[in-house]
Scaffold this active site. Structure first.
Site, PDB file in Angstrom:
ATOM      1  CB  ILE A   1      -0.969  -0.036   1.196  1.00 35.73           C
ATOM      2  CG1 ILE A   1      -2.033  -1.101   0.949  1.00 35.73           C
ATOM      3  CG2 ILE A   1      -1.620   1.334   1.418  1.00 35.73           C
ATOM      4  CD1 ILE A   1      -2.990  -1.317   2.095  1.00 35.73           C
ATOM      5  CD  GLU A   2       2.580   3.630   3.640  1.00 35.87           C
ATOM      6  OE1 GLU A   2       2.802   4.623   2.919  1.00 35.87           O
ATOM      7  OE2 GLU A   2       1.822   3.679   4.633  1.00 35.87           O
ATOM      8  CB  SER A   3       6.340   2.005  -2.045  1.00 36.44           C
ATOM      9  OG  SER A   3       6.791   0.731  -1.585  1.00 36.44           O
TER      10      SER A   3
ATOM     11  CE1 TYR B   1      -1.487   2.952   4.691  1.00 38.85           C
ATOM     12  CE2 TYR B   1      -1.625   2.115   6.936  1.00 38.85           C
ATOM     13  CZ  TYR B   1      -0.894   2.330   5.779  1.00 38.85           C
ATOM     14  OH  TYR B   1       0.412   1.925   5.723  1.00 38.85           O
TER      15      TYR B   1
END
Length: 401
Positions: free
Chosen positions: A127-129, A309
């Site tokens: 999800i972050e990158s 999130y």
């Protein structure tokens, strides 16, 4: 020992456009003065004149695109189901499972070291990158300097900028390679500099904590951070569940065994654990997917304080581990936008039920306030902030006093 004045003059002379004699545009004077004002604080943290100069080389003006992003913040709130479409897409699941196979030995070593399940670590990374593929290419120093000079969120970004300079002084990364998002979050794991300093680890043993190009360091840093935040290895993040028709929503927290005794069943047919505590979470209201969330859900929220999130991380982890898609459908009717959520927060605060920020974001405090209102008004206490609920609050149809 040179004086601070001498050190500052030396630093200014090393940075293009930063000397007193430079002919910078008048509109940039305040920005350059702000950078110069950081030098004594940076020096107190052990940042050398050379490191300071290298960090700001070529940075003579704020980033106008970042300032525009500040103004756009909070104007639109996506419902959780829209967020999940992108965060837990079929393509991301496929890519994540492939990365899991490639990095199996590294992930096992990280899980053994920190006690955080490999699918959870992978889900954060995804999800972050997008598993390292989209780590962001904006200069961290310029982004933080822009936000700090604008005093966005008070002194937060000033402190983060000084932390970034400390990282550069330690030699883990060069200014040119220190990059990430527009808000200063860095690398494949999107750590702010202060988080990096406190929690990043060198797992591949090369002497640098590299969250920009090292998969091992990135994954281990996520796990180390979650462990430090209080991740409980004995619990999942949560479970999608089915509720019996007569379920009392007012009793929404307690032992998992107690929920099982009251007829709550996992949507995938597996039994609920016999130990541990959980709370009911209905992000789309009655009829939408329902979850029992544990304390680990709140650990996820400390990484990013968003219900959407946290749910995306948990559900993506389950899918990467071979779990099914959500069983219940999401609602299709009207929803509250940011302005509506702010109005609801204000209305519930006026009724003495809400003591959180009026920020237009759903979260634990708003859910609790909504439940208290619903219980007092004789409504099903699902904790869901709906347009119908806002209308009742505005009309004064609330709990009996």
């Amino acid at each position: 020992m040179p004086s601070r004045r001498a050190l500052l003059a030396a630093a200014l002379s090393l940075v293009p456009g930063m000397s007193r004699a430079a002919k910078a545009p008048a509109s940039n004077d305040a920005f350059q003065a702000f950078i110069a004002s950081l030098r004594p604080e940076a020096e107190a943290r052990g940042v050398s004149v050379q490191t300071f100069a290298a960090a700001f080389r070529g940075i003579t003006a704020p980033d106008a695109t970042i300032l525009a992003r500040i103004r756009q913040q909070g104007e639109f709130v996506r419902p959780v189901w829209d967020y999940l479409v992108g965060a837990v897409s079929a393509g991301r699941i496929t890519r994540g499972r492939a990365r899991s196979a490639t990095l199996a030995s590294t992930l096992k070593a990280i899980e053994d070291t920190y006690g955080v399940p490999a699918p959870i670590v992978l889900a954060f990374w995804g999800i972050e990158s997008d598993f390292g593929a989209s780590a962001g290419n904006i200069s961290t120093v310029r982004a933080l300097a822009t936000l700090a000079e604008a005093k966005h969120r008070g002194t937060l970004f000033r402190d983060e900028l000084l932390s970034a300079l400390t990282i550069l002084q330690r030699g883990d990364i060069t200014p040119e390679r220190m990059s990430g998002s527009w808000a200063g979050a860095m690398g494949q794991v999107q750590f702010l500099p202060s988080t990096y300093l406190a929690h990043a680890v060198d797992f591949d043993g090369d002497g640098r904590r590299d969250i920009w190009t090292s998969d091992a360091d990135s994954l281990a840093s996520i796990a180390a951070y979650l462990k430090d935040l209080g991740w409980d290895p004995a619990l999942s993040w949560g479970y999608e569940v089915r509720l019996p028709e007569d379920f009392d929503l007012a009793a929404y927290s307690g032992p998992l065994s107690g929920f099982a005794a009251r007829g709550v069943r996992r949507a995938d047919g597996k039994p609920l654990p016999g130990s541990g505590n959980a709370a009911l979470f209905l992000p789309g209201g009655m009829g939408a997917p329902a979850f029992l969330i544990t304390g680990n859900f709140e650990v996820i929220r400390q990484y990013n304080t968003s219900d959407s999130y946290a749910l995306a991380v948990g559900h993506l982890a389950d899918r990467l581990d071979g779990g099914p898609a959500l069983a219940a459908p999401w609602p299709t009717g009207p929803r509250l936008d940011g302005a509506g959520l702010r109005a609801l927060q204000s209305g519930l605060a006026a009724a003495g039920l809400y003591d959180g920020p009026t920020d237009g974001r759903a979260g634990p405090k708003l859910r609790e306030a909504v439940r208290r209102y619903q219980i007092g008004a004789g409504l099903p206490a699902d904790g869901y902030a709906s347009p119908a609920l806002l209308a009742k609050v505005r009309d004064g149809h609330g709990p009996a006093r």
